[in-house]
Scaffold this active site. Structure first.
Site, PDB file in Angstrom:
ATOM      1  N   SER A 157       0.608  -1.324  -0.053  1.00  0.00           N
ATOM      2  CA  SER A 157      -0.029  -0.082  -0.027  1.00  0.00           C
ATOM      3  C   SER A 157       0.992   1.430   0.094  1.00  0.00           C
ATOM      4  CB  SER A 157      -0.660  -0.001   1.261  1.00  0.00           C
ATOM      5  OG  SER A 157      -1.708   1.223   1.377  1.00  0.00           O
ATOM      6  N   LYS A 183      -1.197  -0.824  -4.452  1.00  0.00           N
ATOM      7  CA  LYS A 183      -2.394  -0.289  -4.092  1.00  0.00           C
ATOM      8  C   LYS A 183      -1.918   1.338  -3.811  1.00  0.00           C
ATOM      9  CE  LYS A 183      -4.587   0.175   0.470  1.00  0.00           C
ATOM     10  NZ  LYS A 183      -5.423  -0.469   1.309  1.00  0.00           N
ATOM     11  N   LYS A 185      -2.796   5.104  -2.703  1.00  0.00           N
ATOM     12  CA  LYS A 185      -3.828   5.963  -1.991  1.00  0.00           C
ATOM     13  C   LYS A 185      -4.091   7.246  -2.960  1.00  0.00           C
ATOM     14  CE  LYS A 185      -3.875   3.927   2.198  1.00  0.00           C
ATOM     15  NZ  LYS A 185      -5.210   3.511   2.771  1.00  0.00           N
ATOM     16  N   ASP A 210      -7.120   3.127  -3.122  1.00  0.00           N
ATOM     17  CA  ASP A 210      -7.775   3.163  -1.825  1.00  0.00           C
ATOM     18  C   ASP A 210      -8.011   4.794  -1.605  1.00  0.00           C
ATOM     19  OD1 ASP A 210      -8.897   3.174   0.797  1.00  0.00           O
ATOM     20  OD2 ASP A 210      -7.218   2.119   1.474  1.00  0.00           O
ATOM     21  N   GLU A 235     -11.208   0.834  -3.388  1.00  0.00           N
ATOM     22  CA  GLU A 235     -11.733   0.836  -2.224  1.00  0.00           C
ATOM     23  C   GLU A 235     -12.058   2.103  -1.383  1.00  0.00           C
ATOM     24  OE1 GLU A 235      -8.156  -0.704  -0.150  1.00  0.00           O
ATOM     25  OE2 GLU A 235      -8.896  -0.561   1.730  1.00  0.00           O
ATOM     26  N   ASP A 260     -13.901  -1.192   2.749  1.00  0.00           N
ATOM     27  CA  ASP A 260     -13.026  -1.301   3.816  1.00  0.00           C
ATOM     28  C   ASP A 260     -13.643  -0.688   5.243  1.00  0.00           C
ATOM     29  OD1 ASP A 260     -10.971  -0.894   5.995  1.00  0.00           O
ATOM     30  OD2 ASP A 260      -9.565   0.052   4.764  1.00  0.00           O
ATOM     31  N   LYS A 284     -10.166  -6.736   7.368  1.00  0.00           N
ATOM     32  CA  LYS A 284      -9.123  -6.362   8.580  1.00  0.00           C
ATOM     33  C   LYS A 284      -9.647  -6.942   9.887  1.00  0.00           C
ATOM     34  CE  LYS A 284      -7.322  -2.060   6.821  1.00  0.00           C
ATOM     35  NZ  LYS A 284      -7.539  -0.275   6.773  1.00  0.00           N
ATOM     36  N   GLY A 312      -4.382  -4.044   5.769  1.00  0.00           N
ATOM     37  CA  GLY A 312      -3.309  -3.954   6.947  1.00  0.00           C
ATOM     38  C   GLY A 312      -3.458  -2.680   7.408  1.00  0.00           C
TER      39      GLY A 312
HETATM   40  O1  OSB Z   1      -7.190   2.062   4.552  1.00  0.00           O
HETATM   41  O2  OSB Z   1      -5.996   0.238   4.232  1.00  0.00           O
HETATM   42  C1  OSB Z   1      -6.226   1.274   4.576  1.00  0.00           C
HETATM   43  C2  OSB Z   1      -3.350   1.812   7.070  1.00  0.00           C
HETATM   44  C3  OSB Z   1      -3.869   2.483   8.250  1.00  0.00           C
HETATM   45  C4  OSB Z   1      -5.304   2.679   8.238  1.00  0.00           C
HETATM   46  C5  OSB Z   1      -5.954   2.116   7.180  1.00  0.00           C
HETATM   47  C6  OSB Z   1      -5.432   1.809   5.871  1.00  0.00           C
HETATM   48  C7  OSB Z   1      -4.048   1.560   5.831  1.00  0.00           C
HETATM   49  C8  OSB Z   1      -3.215   1.180   4.948  1.00  0.00           C
HETATM   50  C9  OSB Z   1      -1.898   0.157   5.453  1.00  0.00           C
HETATM   51  O3  OSB Z   1      -3.544   1.150   3.708  1.00  0.00           O
HETATM   52  C10 OSB Z   1      -1.838  -0.962   4.630  1.00  0.00           C
HETATM   53  C11 OSB Z   1      -0.582  -1.586   5.395  1.00  0.00           C
HETATM   54  O4  OSB Z   1      -0.588  -2.190   6.413  1.00  0.00           O
HETATM   55  O5  OSB Z   1       0.340  -1.906   4.575  1.00  0.00           O
HETATM   56 MG    MG Z   2      -8.483   1.008   3.146  1.00  0.00          MG
END
Ligand code: OSB
Ligand code: MG
Length: 390
Positions: A157, A183, A185, A210, A235, A260, A284, A312
């Site tokens: 991510s 992924k 952001k 995401d 996402e 999510d 998650k 994650g």
């Molecule tokens: O939206 O998936 C998410 C981390 C903290 C809070 C929300 C998210 C995330 C990540 C991190 O995208 C993913 C990772 O742990 O590598």
């Molecule tokens: Mg997410």
């Protein structure tokens, strides 16, 4: 589907006497620590450079267990935040577990059910007791849930950056490391162009985005521009309660929709699928109330042919170990946000997880299968509290 999770057929088949072991928790030790990330992680809800990590150690009559509490410092991702967790542990959750007396890990969720919400906090206590239970029985979490794969393909991510060039460079580094699923952001103002550039530079990578709730249904036309890039999924573009909005997006645009933040229990999965609000579910474990609930969500989706993947929360080795085992279940057909330890930390609190050819090996030791580096943990702890029955 509403019964409490109490061991599936695969579990029963594997263990002739599934968990008649009773455990009495005597003490919960809650630690808060600061861990610098190797690279700032920027999402639409903020930038993390030093992550605050909370871990739990439980002492019981059958030994000790460890858990990670995957909650953010501030209520910007979900409503839960670490100071609230501190409070809810000591005033609401631990007292109920102490009052219950001897229990199985499978009893934790039901015992804590009268307390509304706080699923991520509850998940941590259940995880700690599950670690004790499985260690006492000498079985791994993977065996317990019937996970089938010895190693799993994983994704990364990637946080937002000041410039698109920087993003393209960061992605190139991860692809060189061996990640085959990336992924990105996104948020309004950092979406179409960054995705276009990353796709141009990596025509074959499995790519998804995401938005962490940064858009609204007014953006559906705008988001349709993403349909040109062959994304695996988008996402959670809309608010955590906007299932109808996500359903409209799913009807109008061709990029598959994944939820999510909207999915905090099995009922949310049922509602989302009934409305056509999701093609794919991000699981998650903490967000849905723990690893046992996560298995139940997996089972539900698998029975309906709905793909899931493991999200994650920038975990340490404790949470990462558990996520790897969970993601070894057969319904996890898409790579998860379970990157190698070095993508997050220069030094982890367990032995680091390494990626080979885009895969990480699932731990097979008893419990969650990792040993915590207690001396290192002690050196980075800034708050330690002990909760006891007294
Ligand atoms: O939206 O998936 C998410 C981390 C903290 C809070 C929300 C998210 C995330 C990540 C991190 O995208 C993913 C990772 O742990 O590598
Ligand atoms: Mg997410």
């Amino acid at each position: 589907m509403h019964q409490q999770y109490g061991g599936r057929d695969t579990v029963a088949a594997m263990h002739t006497a599934p968990s008649d072991l009773l455990i009495t928790p005597e003490l919960f030790e809650i630690r808060r620590m600061k861990m610098p990330l190797v690279r700032p992680f920027r999402t639409s809800f903020g930038t993390e450079t030093v992550r605050e990590v909370m871990i739990v150690r439980v002492v019981t009559d059958r030994g000790e267990g460890w858990a990670e509490c995957s909650i953010e410092s501030d209520p910007l991702y979900l409503s839960e935040f670490l100071d609230a967790a501190d409070h809810v542990f000591s005033d609401h959750l631990a007292p109920r577990l102490f009052a219950h007396g001897p229990m199985r890990a499978e009893d934790v969720a039901g015992t804590l059910e009268p307390v509304k919400g706080h699923r991520m906090a509850k998940a941590a206590l259940e995880m700690a007791l599950l670690d004790v239970q499985l260690r006492a029985q000498g079985i791994s979490f993977q065996q317990y849930i019937g996970g089938t794969r010895a190693s799993i393909p994983v994704g990364v991510s990637v946080g937002m950056t000041d410039t698109v060039d920087e993003l393209v460079d960061n992605v190139a580094g991860y692809v060189t490391d061996g990640y085959t699923r990336v992924k990105l952001k996104i948020e309004p103002g950092f979406d179409i162009e960054p995705v276009r550039r990353v796709r141009e530079a990596n025509p074959d990578v499995l790519l998804q985005v995401d938005a962490n709730t940064a858009y609204s249904t007014a953006d559906i036309e705008h988001l349709a521009q993403l349909d040109a890039f062959g994304l695996l999924l988008i996402e959670q573009p809309f608010g955590e309660d906007d299932l109808v909005g996500h359903a409209e997006l799913a009807r109008r645009n061709s990029t598959p929709v994944c939820l999510d933040e909207a999915i905090r229990c099995l009922d949310h999965v049922r509602s989302a699928l009934a409305l056509g609000a999701a093609h794919i579910i991000n699981i998650k474990p903490a967000r849905v109330g723990g690893y046992l609930a996560a298995v139940a969500v997996h089972d539900h989706c698998q029975a309906l042919g709905v793909p899931v993947w493991c999200g994650g929360m920038l975990e340490t080795g404790i949470g990462r170990a558990a996520n790897l085992a969970l993601a070894s279940l057969p319904g996890f057909t898409l790579p998860g946000d379970i990157s190698a330890s070095k993508r997050y930390w220069t030094r982890d609190i367990t032995a680091p997880f390494e990626m080979v050819d885009g895969h990480i090996t699932v731990p097979t030791g008893p419990g969650f299968g990792v040993e915590v580096d207690v001396d290192f943990v002690e050196s980075i702890t800034f708050e330690r509290r002990e909760l006891t029955a007294g």
